[in-house]
Each structure stands twice: as C-alpha cells, then as structure tokens.
Scaffold this motif. Sequence first.
Motif, short mmCIF file in Angstrom:
data_model
loop_
_atom_site.label_atom_id
_atom_site.label_comp_id
_atom_site.label_asym_id
_atom_site.label_seq_id
_atom_site.Cartn_x
_atom_site.Cartn_y
_atom_site.Cartn_z
N ASP A 95 0.84 -1.20 0.00
CA ASP A 95 0.00 0.00 0.00
C ASP A 95 0.87 1.25 0.00
O ASP A 95 0.57 2.23 -0.68
N LYS A 96 1.96 1.22 0.79
CA LYS A 96 2.87 2.37 0.85
C LYS A 96 3.51 2.60 -0.50
O LYS A 96 3.62 3.74 -0.97
N ARG A 97 3.94 1.51 -1.15
CA ARG A 97 4.57 1.64 -2.48
C ARG A 97 3.57 2.18 -3.50
O ARG A 97 3.91 3.01 -4.33
N GLN A 98 2.33 1.69 -3.43
CA GLN A 98 1.31 2.14 -4.37
C GLN A 98 1.01 3.62 -4.17
O GLN A 98 0.89 4.37 -5.15
N THR A 99 0.91 4.06 -2.94
CA THR A 99 0.66 5.48 -2.64
C THR A 99 1.79 6.35 -3.18
O THR A 99 1.56 7.39 -3.78
N LEU A 100 3.03 5.89 -2.97
CA LEU A 100 4.20 6.62 -3.46
C LEU A 100 4.18 6.69 -4.99
O LEU A 100 4.46 7.74 -5.58
N ARG A 101 3.84 5.58 -5.64
CA ARG A 101 3.79 5.53 -7.10
C ARG A 101 2.73 6.49 -7.63
O ARG A 101 2.97 7.24 -8.61
N GLU A 102 1.54 6.51 -7.00
CA GLU A 102 0.48 7.42 -7.42
C GLU A 102 0.90 8.87 -7.27
O GLU A 102 0.63 9.71 -8.13
N LYS A 103 1.60 9.18 -6.19
CA LYS A 103 2.07 10.54 -5.94
C LYS A 103 3.07 10.95 -7.02
O LYS A 103 3.01 12.07 -7.56
N GLN A 104 4.00 10.04 -7.37
CA GLN A 104 4.98 10.34 -8.41
C GLN A 104 4.30 10.53 -9.77
O GLN A 104 4.65 11.43 -10.53
N ASP A 105 3.34 9.66 -10.10
CA ASP A 105 2.62 9.78 -11.37
C ASP A 105 1.87 11.10 -11.47
O ASP A 105 1.88 11.76 -12.51
N ARG A 106 1.22 11.50 -10.37
CA ARG A 106 0.49 12.77 -10.35
C ARG A 106 1.45 13.94 -10.57
O ARG A 106 1.17 14.87 -11.33
N ARG A 107 2.61 13.88 -9.92
CA ARG A 107 3.62 14.94 -10.04
C ARG A 107 4.13 15.03 -11.48
O ARG A 107 4.27 16.11 -12.04
N GLU A 108 4.40 13.86 -12.09
CA GLU A 108 4.90 13.84 -13.48
C GLU A 108 3.86 14.39 -14.45
O GLU A 108 4.20 15.14 -15.38
N SER A 109 2.59 14.04 -14.26
CA SER A 109 1.55 14.54 -15.17
C SER A 109 1.38 16.05 -15.02
O SER A 109 1.17 16.76 -16.01
N GLU A 110 1.47 16.57 -13.78
CA GLU A 110 1.39 18.01 -13.59
C GLU A 110 2.55 18.73 -14.25
O GLU A 110 2.38 19.79 -14.86
N ARG A 111 3.75 18.14 -14.17
CA ARG A 111 4.92 18.74 -14.85
C ARG A 111 4.71 18.77 -16.35
O ARG A 111 5.02 19.76 -17.01
N ALA A 112 4.23 17.66 -16.91
CA ALA A 112 4.01 17.59 -18.36
C ALA A 112 2.95 18.61 -18.80
O ALA A 112 3.13 19.28 -19.83
N MET A 113 1.88 18.76 -18.02
CA MET A 113 0.84 19.72 -18.38
C MET A 113 1.36 21.15 -18.30
O MET A 113 1.07 21.98 -19.17
N SER A 114 2.14 21.46 -17.26
CA SER A 114 2.66 22.82 -17.15
C SER A 114 3.68 23.10 -18.24
O SER A 114 3.74 24.23 -18.76
N ALA A 115 4.46 22.11 -18.64
CA ALA A 115 5.41 22.29 -19.74
C ALA A 115 4.67 22.53 -21.05
O ALA A 115 5.07 23.38 -21.87
N ALA A 116 3.57 21.82 -21.28
CA ALA A 116 2.76 22.00 -22.49
C ALA A 116 2.15 23.40 -22.51
O ALA A 116 2.11 24.05 -23.57
N ARG A 117 1.68 23.88 -21.37
CA ARG A 117 1.13 25.24 -21.30
C ARG A 117 2.18 26.28 -21.61
O ARG A 117 1.92 27.28 -22.28
N ARG A 118 3.39 26.07 -21.10
CA ARG A 118 4.49 27.02 -21.38
C ARG A 118 4.82 27.06 -22.86
O ARG A 118 5.09 28.12 -23.42
N ARG A 119 4.79 25.88 -23.52
CA ARG A 119 5.08 25.83 -24.96
C ARG A 119 3.99 26.54 -25.75
O ARG A 119 4.27 27.18 -26.76
N GLN A 120 2.74 26.45 -25.30
CA GLN A 120 1.63 27.11 -26.01
C GLN A 120 1.77 28.62 -25.95
O GLN A 120 1.48 29.32 -26.91
N ARG A 121 2.20 29.14 -24.80
CA ARG A 121 2.34 30.59 -24.63
C ARG A 121 3.46 31.14 -25.51
O ARG A 121 3.39 32.27 -25.95
N ALA A 122 4.51 30.36 -25.70
CA ALA A 122 5.67 30.84 -26.45
C ALA A 122 5.45 30.85 -27.94
O ALA A 122 4.51 30.61 -28.53
#
Length: 159
Positions: A132-159
């Motif tokens: 359960d601890k490993r799964q929680t950690l994995r979900e947290k990392q996945d959420r963080r990676e998706s947020e990074r990808a979305m913010s990077a995509a937004r930055r590319r759109q503005r430029a």
Amino acid sequence: MAKETGRKLIAQNKKARHDYHIMDTYECGLVLTGTEVKSLRQGRASLVDGFAQLDGGEAWLHNVHIPEYSQGTWTNHSARRRRKLLLHRAEIDKLIGKTQETGHTLVPLALYFKDGRAKVEIALAKGKKEYDKRQTLREKQDRRESERAMSAARRRQRA
C-alpha cells in the motif's frame, strides 16, 4: 497583552500519513504543566514515536517528546511523560469501540496552539501494508509527473 488568535503549528507527524490509512481525525486539548507550555511556545516538540491510548475511560498521549524548558528549575517536567487528552465523553466512547477493531490505532498528526491553547490532532488510523505504501508513493509520483508535463505544455503554447 493582546489575546492570541489563529493556529500556530508546533510539530507535525508527516510519517503517520505515509504509514497509516487515516479514517477520522479529532482535535483534543492537552493537560500540560507550565514548563511544557513554555517549551512548546519555543516551538520544540516531536510527535515521531507518539501514540494515543484509551485507558479507564480516559484518553492518554504517550511518547510525545516535549524537551525540558531551558530556564526551568526543579519544577521542570520529564520529556516523555504521558499526557491526558481532553475529549468529550461521546468521542471517547466512540473511539473505544473503534480501536477495539483489529488493526485500528490512534496516532497524533499535529501539535499546535489554537487561540492560545495547546491542541493535538489525533487520527483513528489503520496500518498500511508495505505494498500500500509503495502504491501510494507511485500514485504521488505519477500525479507529479503529469502536472509537470501539463505545465510544460502550457508554457510551450504561450511561447
């Protein structure tokens, strides 16, 4: 002197949220001595090994480390003594029933001052298994990676 208002955090138990599934939380008052309050006002406490226990119809907080007050004399408190928690009778009765279930325990999450009074937030919790601890950690990392990808995509759109 003006009356203190708001919430001032003293200590937090971040590991508890990692090690346990939090079912329910309760805000409790604490029975403290004068030197304990002065030590807490200096922002010194640790909840790492702490746990709460129901004994004889009363709630007690064990193993919470509040260091001795530096200017204290022979009236100083012992650092890891058990401290009484102030809860309503109905809350204690409810917790007695819940903690008798297999795997349920009471852990402190935060220690803080609320409007000048020391309070502790305790949680009714059930221990997590290692997977359960490993799964929680994995979900947290996945959420963080998706947020990074979305913010990077937004930055590319503005430029």
